[in-house]
Scaffold this active site. Structure first.
Site, PDB file in Angstrom:
ATOM      1  N   GLN A 151      -9.970  12.135  14.645  1.00  0.00           N
ATOM      2  CA  GLN A 151     -11.314  12.512  15.091  1.00  0.00           C
ATOM      3  C   GLN A 151     -12.046  13.367  14.049  1.00  0.00           C
ATOM      4  O   GLN A 151     -13.268  13.277  13.924  1.00  0.00           O
ATOM      5  CB  GLN A 151     -11.196  13.281  16.421  1.00  0.00           C
ATOM      6  N   LYS A 181      -9.109  16.899  20.423  1.00  0.00           N
ATOM      7  CA  LYS A 181      -8.728  15.882  21.416  1.00  0.00           C
ATOM      8  C   LYS A 181      -7.920  16.549  22.505  1.00  0.00           C
ATOM      9  O   LYS A 181      -7.260  17.563  22.255  1.00  0.00           O
ATOM     10  CB  LYS A 181      -7.874  14.787  20.760  1.00  0.00           C
ATOM     11  N   GLY A 203     -14.781  11.349  27.316  1.00  0.00           N
ATOM     12  CA  GLY A 203     -13.784  10.432  27.865  1.00  0.00           C
ATOM     13  C   GLY A 203     -12.909   9.779  26.802  1.00  0.00           C
ATOM     14  O   GLY A 203     -13.165   9.893  25.602  1.00  0.00           O
ATOM     15  N   ASP A 204     -11.869   9.118  27.255  1.00  0.00           N
ATOM     16  CA  ASP A 204     -10.994   8.280  26.423  1.00  0.00           C
ATOM     17  C   ASP A 204     -10.226   7.424  27.436  1.00  0.00           C
ATOM     18  O   ASP A 204     -10.700   7.254  28.577  1.00  0.00           O
ATOM     19  CB  ASP A 204     -10.064   9.141  25.550  1.00  0.00           C
ATOM     20  N   ASN A 258     -13.614   0.453  28.855  1.00  0.00           N
ATOM     21  CA  ASN A 258     -14.974   0.786  28.412  1.00  0.00           C
ATOM     22  C   ASN A 258     -15.309   0.162  27.046  1.00  0.00           C
ATOM     23  O   ASN A 258     -16.364  -0.466  26.896  1.00  0.00           O
ATOM     24  CB  ASN A 258     -15.128   2.313  28.347  1.00  0.00           C
TER      25      ASN A 258
HETATM   26  P1  NDP Z   1     -10.149   2.554  29.158  1.00  0.00           P
HETATM   27  O1  NDP Z   1      -9.237   3.412  29.924  1.00  0.00           O
HETATM   28  O2  NDP Z   1     -11.524   2.307  29.682  1.00  0.00           O
HETATM   29  O3  NDP Z   1      -9.490   1.133  28.868  1.00  0.00           O
HETATM   30  C1  NDP Z   1      -8.276   1.035  28.189  1.00  0.00           C
HETATM   31  C2  NDP Z   1      -7.867  -0.419  28.130  1.00  0.00           C
HETATM   32  O4  NDP Z   1      -6.734  -0.545  27.275  1.00  0.00           O
HETATM   33  C3  NDP Z   1      -7.454  -0.972  29.489  1.00  0.00           C
HETATM   34  O5  NDP Z   1      -7.723  -2.341  29.526  1.00  0.00           O
HETATM   35  C4  NDP Z   1      -5.950  -0.684  29.485  1.00  0.00           C
HETATM   36  O6  NDP Z   1      -5.196  -1.495  30.376  1.00  0.00           O
HETATM   37  C5  NDP Z   1      -5.600  -0.979  28.047  1.00  0.00           C
HETATM   38  N1  NDP Z   1      -4.418  -0.200  27.675  1.00  0.00           N
HETATM   39  C6  NDP Z   1      -4.298   1.156  27.731  1.00  0.00           C
HETATM   40  N2  NDP Z   1      -3.076   1.524  27.369  1.00  0.00           N
HETATM   41  C7  NDP Z   1      -2.405   0.402  27.078  1.00  0.00           C
HETATM   42  C8  NDP Z   1      -1.106   0.130  26.637  1.00  0.00           C
HETATM   43  N3  NDP Z   1      -0.225   1.123  26.426  1.00  0.00           N
HETATM   44  N4  NDP Z   1      -0.768  -1.173  26.411  1.00  0.00           N
HETATM   45  C9  NDP Z   1      -1.658  -2.172  26.615  1.00  0.00           C
HETATM   46  N5  NDP Z   1      -2.912  -1.972  27.041  1.00  0.00           N
HETATM   47  C10 NDP Z   1      -3.271  -0.711  27.265  1.00  0.00           C
HETATM   48  O7  NDP Z   1     -10.230   3.228  27.697  1.00  0.00           O
HETATM   49  P2  NDP Z   1     -11.304   2.993  26.551  1.00  0.00           P
HETATM   50  O8  NDP Z   1     -11.825   1.615  26.582  1.00  0.00           O
HETATM   51  O9  NDP Z   1     -12.240   4.136  26.588  1.00  0.00           O
HETATM   52  O10 NDP Z   1     -10.401   3.202  25.245  1.00  0.00           O
HETATM   53  C11 NDP Z   1      -9.765   2.123  24.577  1.00  0.00           C
HETATM   54  C12 NDP Z   1      -9.417   2.544  23.161  1.00  0.00           C
HETATM   55  O11 NDP Z   1     -10.621   2.903  22.463  1.00  0.00           O
HETATM   56  C13 NDP Z   1      -8.506   3.758  23.050  1.00  0.00           C
HETATM   57  O12 NDP Z   1      -7.701   3.618  21.897  1.00  0.00           O
HETATM   58  C14 NDP Z   1      -9.489   4.911  22.827  1.00  0.00           C
HETATM   59  O13 NDP Z   1      -8.877   5.996  22.184  1.00  0.00           O
HETATM   60  C15 NDP Z   1     -10.503   4.222  21.930  1.00  0.00           C
HETATM   61  N6  NDP Z   1     -11.833   4.817  21.864  1.00  0.00           N
HETATM   62  C16 NDP Z   1     -12.559   5.062  22.985  1.00  0.00           C
HETATM   63  C17 NDP Z   1     -13.831   5.585  22.886  1.00  0.00           C
HETATM   64  C18 NDP Z   1     -14.697   5.799  24.077  1.00  0.00           C
HETATM   65  O14 NDP Z   1     -15.857   6.189  23.898  1.00  0.00           O
HETATM   66  N7  NDP Z   1     -14.240   5.550  25.295  1.00  0.00           N
HETATM   67  C19 NDP Z   1     -14.404   5.945  21.583  1.00  0.00           C
HETATM   68  C20 NDP Z   1     -13.589   5.564  20.457  1.00  0.00           C
HETATM   69  C21 NDP Z   1     -12.343   5.039  20.616  1.00  0.00           C
HETATM   70  P3  NDP Z   1      -4.635  -0.855  31.739  1.00  0.00           P
HETATM   71  O15 NDP Z   1      -5.838  -0.606  32.582  1.00  0.00           O
HETATM   72  O16 NDP Z   1      -3.722  -1.881  32.287  1.00  0.00           O
HETATM   73  O17 NDP Z   1      -3.926   0.414  31.355  1.00  0.00           O
HETATM   74  O1  2IT Z   2     -11.994   8.473  20.262  1.00  0.00           O
HETATM   75  C1  2IT Z   2     -13.174   8.812  20.450  1.00  0.00           C
HETATM   76  O2  2IT Z   2     -13.977   8.896  19.517  1.00  0.00           O
HETATM   77  C2  2IT Z   2     -13.596   9.104  21.824  1.00  0.00           C
HETATM   78  N1  2IT Z   2     -12.793   8.951  22.736  1.00  0.00           N
HETATM   79  C3  2IT Z   2     -14.987   9.594  22.098  1.00  0.00           C
HETATM   80  C4  2IT Z   2     -15.100  11.063  21.824  1.00  0.00           C
HETATM   81  C5  2IT Z   2     -16.400  11.698  22.232  1.00  0.00           C
HETATM   82  O3  2IT Z   2     -16.464  12.928  22.099  1.00  0.00           O
HETATM   83  O4  2IT Z   2     -17.340  11.017  22.665  1.00  0.00           O
END
Ligand code: NDP
Ligand code: 2IT
Length: 457
Positions: A122, A137, A176-177, A252
Site C-alpha cells: 500500500q 492496512k 474496505g478490502d 467488489n
Molecule cells: P470481496 O470480498 O468483495 O471479494 C473477494 C472475492 O475473491 C470473492 O469472490 C471471494 O470469494 C474471492 N476470494 C477471496 N478469498 C479467496 C481465496 N482465498 N481463494 C479464492 N477466492 C477467494 O473483495 P474485493 O473484491 O474488495 O477484493 C478482491 C481483491 O482486490 C483483494 O486482493 C483485495 O485486496 C484487492 N483490492 C481491493 C480493493 C477495493 O477497493 N476493494 C482495492 C485494491 C485491491 P468468496 O466469496 O468465496 O470468499
Molecule cells: O488494497 C487497496 O488498495 C484497498 N483495499 C483500498 C484501500 C483504500 O483505502 O481505499
C-alpha cells in the site's frame, strides 16, 4: 529522459540481500510479507546503485519496518449466546507522504504476514496515485461467511471499539478490502461516531452515499484496473473490443471490472469465488452476478441455475485454463501460479492485469515478463480504489460532493498518470516495458526522498 544504462553495483545487490535476510530472520513465518518485500527490493537494485544516499541513510531498513503495529482482542457474542474471540490488526506502515491509508480485511486467513504484505504494498501504491496518502492496512481473522447480520454488526462494533483510538481523519483512514464492503464500513462508521461524539466524515472511506461516501468509489478499483489495462493495450495498438476476458473473483473488484469491460465491448466469459468458477461462453450476465453476490451473498455456483448453458466447475484455480486474450486476477493473493501462467500463455493470452493484491506468484510474474506478455502489476493497476478513497477524503474535507462523471474522469486521469510514470521509470532505469519494475521504482522514489527530507524518523 536519461539515457544512462542500468548499472547494478555489487554493493546494491548485497544491500538488498542483507535487508531481505533480516526481514526473514526477524519474522520467519510471514511468507506473504517476505514475497512482497522480495519483489520490490529486487526491482530497486538499479536505483540503489545509482543513488547511494538511500543505503547511506538506511532507507530500506526503515521502509520494511512498520512505524507501528497494533494487534488486539475482539470479543463478541454470537447468535447462540456464546462468546467468540477474534484477533484484530492495524499496521501503520509508512506516513512519509501522508496519513496512513489502506483497507481492512475480514477473512479467516488473516494473520500478521497478510496484513504486513498488504500494508507494505500500500505504501508504494498510494505513492503512485500522486495523492498525499501514506500506507497502512488492517483486518481480522473473523469470517463473515455464514454469519447473520446481527453477528457481523456485533463483531464490527467490537472491532471498532478498540480500533477507534488509533485512527482519525488526519492520522489513519481505513476503508474496505476482502470481506469488508458498504455494510461493514457503515457499522464501523456508526460505532466510531458514537464513541468519538462527533461526525468526522473523513475517518473512513467507502462510506454510503447518504452519509459522506463518494460517487464512483464502489466502482473505482474495477474501473481503474480496466482504464490501466486500456492504456497498456493502446500502447501496442490494441483495445478491448471483441476480446475474450477471464476475470477471477466475483466481489467488489471483479464485478466493476466486468461492468467496465462489457461497456468497452469485451466478452467476459468467466468469473469465480473461493468454491469454483463459472464459464459462460455467451458472456457473463452481470445482473445475475450482482444480485447473487451484492444482495443475496450467495455462491457463484448458483449462476448456472438461471443460465443452464453455462458450466460450473469446483475449485477456483481451474479458471486459468480457459482460453482468453486478457486475464484479470481479482480475487486474492497467489491465486495465479507459474503453472497457471504457462497455461494462459499456451492458450494465447496477450495481457494480464492484476486487480487483486499480489495475485501472481513471483515465478508467474517472471514467466509473463520472459514471454513478453503485457503485464499490469497490482500496485499500479488496482490503485484506482485507494485513489478515489483519496478523492472521498478531499470531498469530505471540503464538505461537498462531486458528480459521478467528475470523479470518474479524475480516476481515468490518475490511472493514465500511473501508467505513464511507471513506463517512464522503467525506461529511466533501462528496463523498458517492465511495468513491475517501473511501478516499484516510481512508487519508491517519492516515499524514499520524503523520508530523506524528514530526517531519521
Ligand atoms: P470481496 O470480498 O468483495 O471479494 C473477494 C472475492 O475473491 C470473492 O469472490 C471471494 O470469494 C474471492 N476470494 C477471496 N478469498 C479467496 C481465496 N482465498 N481463494 C479464492 N477466492 C477467494 O473483495 P474485493 O473484491 O474488495 O477484493 C478482491 C481483491 O482486490 C483483494 O486482493 C483485495 O485486496 C484487492 N483490492 C481491493 C480493493 C477495493 O477497493 N476493494 C482495492 C485494491 C485491491 P468468496 O466469496 O468465496 O470468499
Ligand atoms: O488494497 C487497496 O488498495 C484497498 N483495499 C483500498 C484501500 C483504500 O483505502 O481505499
Amino acid at each position: 529522459m536519461s539515457t544512462i544504462s542500468t548499472t547494478v553495483s555489487a554493493s546494491a545487490e548485497d544491500y538488498v540481500q542483507r535487508v531481505y535476510s533480516e526481514v526473514v530472520r526477524r519474522d520467519p513465518l510471514e511468507q506473504e510479507f517476505h514475497q512482497a518485500v522480495k519483489e520490490i527490493l529486487e526491482c530497486l537494485v538499479p536505483v540503489l546503485s545509482r543513488h547511494p544516499q538511500y543505503e547511506a541513510n538506511a532507507v530500506l531498513e526503515r521502509l520494511v519496518e512498520p512505524e507501528r503495529t497494533i494487534s488486539f482482542r475482539v470479543p463478541w457474542i454470537d447468535e447462540s449466546g456464546k462468546v467468540q474471540v477474534n484477533r484484530g490488526y492495524r499496521v501503520q506502515f509508512n506516513s512519509a507522504i501522508g496519513p496512513y491509508k489502506g483497507g481492512i480485511r475480514f477473512h479467516p486467513s488473516v494473520y500478521s504476514g497478510i496484513i504486513k504484505f498488504l500494508g507494505f504494498e500500500q505504501i508504494f501504491k498510494n505513492s503512485l496515485t500522486g495523492l498525499p496518502i501514506g500506507g497502512g492496512k488492517g483486518g481480522s481473522d473473523f469470517d463473515p461467511k455464514g454469519k447473520t447480520d446481527r453477528e457481523v454488526m456485533a463483531f464490527t462494533q467490537s472491532f471498532m471499539t478498540e480500533l477507534y483510538r488509533h485512527i482519525g481523519p488526519d492520522t489513519d483512514i481505513p476503508a474496505g478490502d476482502i470481506g469488508v464492503g458498504a455494510r461493514e464500513i457503515g457499522y464501523m462508521f456508526g460505532q466510531y461516531k458514537r464513541i468519538r461524539g462527533g461526525h468526522e466524515g473523513g475517518v473512513l472511506t467507502g462510506k454510503g452515499l447518504l452519509y459522506g461516501g463518494s460517487l464512483a468509489r464502489k466502482e473505482a478499483t474495477g474501473y481503474g484496473l480496466v482504464y490501466f489495462v486500456q492504456e497498456m493495450l493502446a500502447a501496442e495498438g490494441h483495445d478491448f473490443e471483441g476480446q475474450t476476458v477471464v476475470v477471477s473473483g466475483s466481489g467488489n473488484v471483479s464485478i466493476y471490472a466486468i461492468e467496465k469491460l462489457q461497456q468497452l465491448g469485451a466478452v467476459v466469459v468467466a468469473c469465480s469465488d473461493s468454491g469454483g468458477y463459472i464459464y459462460d461462453p455467451q458472456g457473463i450476465n452481470l445482473d445475475t452476478v450482482k444480485r447473487l453476490k451484492e444482495q443475496e451473498r450467495a455462491r457463484i455456483s448458483e449462476y448456472v441455475n438461471e443460465h443452464p448453458h453455462a458450466q460450473y466447475s469446483e475449485g477456483s484455480t481451474g479458471i486459468w485454463t480457459i482460453p482468453c486474450q486478457i486475464a484479470l486476477p481479482c480475487a486474492t493473493q497467489n491465486e495465479l501460479d507459474e503453472d497457471a501462467a504457462r497455461k494462459l500463455v499456451a492458450n494465447g493470452v496477450m495481457a494480464v492485469g492484476e486487480g487483486a493484491n499480489m495475485p501472481s506468484t513471483l515465478p508467474a510474474i517472471n514467466y509473463f515478463l520472459q514471454q513478453g506478455t503485457l503485464f499490469a502489476p497490482a500496485k499500479a493497476a488496482n490503485a484506482g480504489g485507494v485513489a478515489v478513497s483519496g478523492l472521498e477524503m478531499s470531498q469530505n474535507g471540503m464538505r461537498l460532493s462531486w458528480s459521478f462523471e467528475e470523479v470518474d474522469e479524475r480516476l481515468r486521469q490518475i490511472m493514465k498518470n500511473i501508467y505513464r510514470s511507471s513506463v517512464r521509470a522503467a525506461e529511466e532505469y533501462a528496463l523498458p516495458g517492465n511495468l513491475v519494475a517501473g511501478a516499484n521504482i516510481a512508487g519508491f522514489l517519492k516515499v524514499a526522498d520524503s523520508m530523506l527530507a524528514q530526517g531519521v524518523v
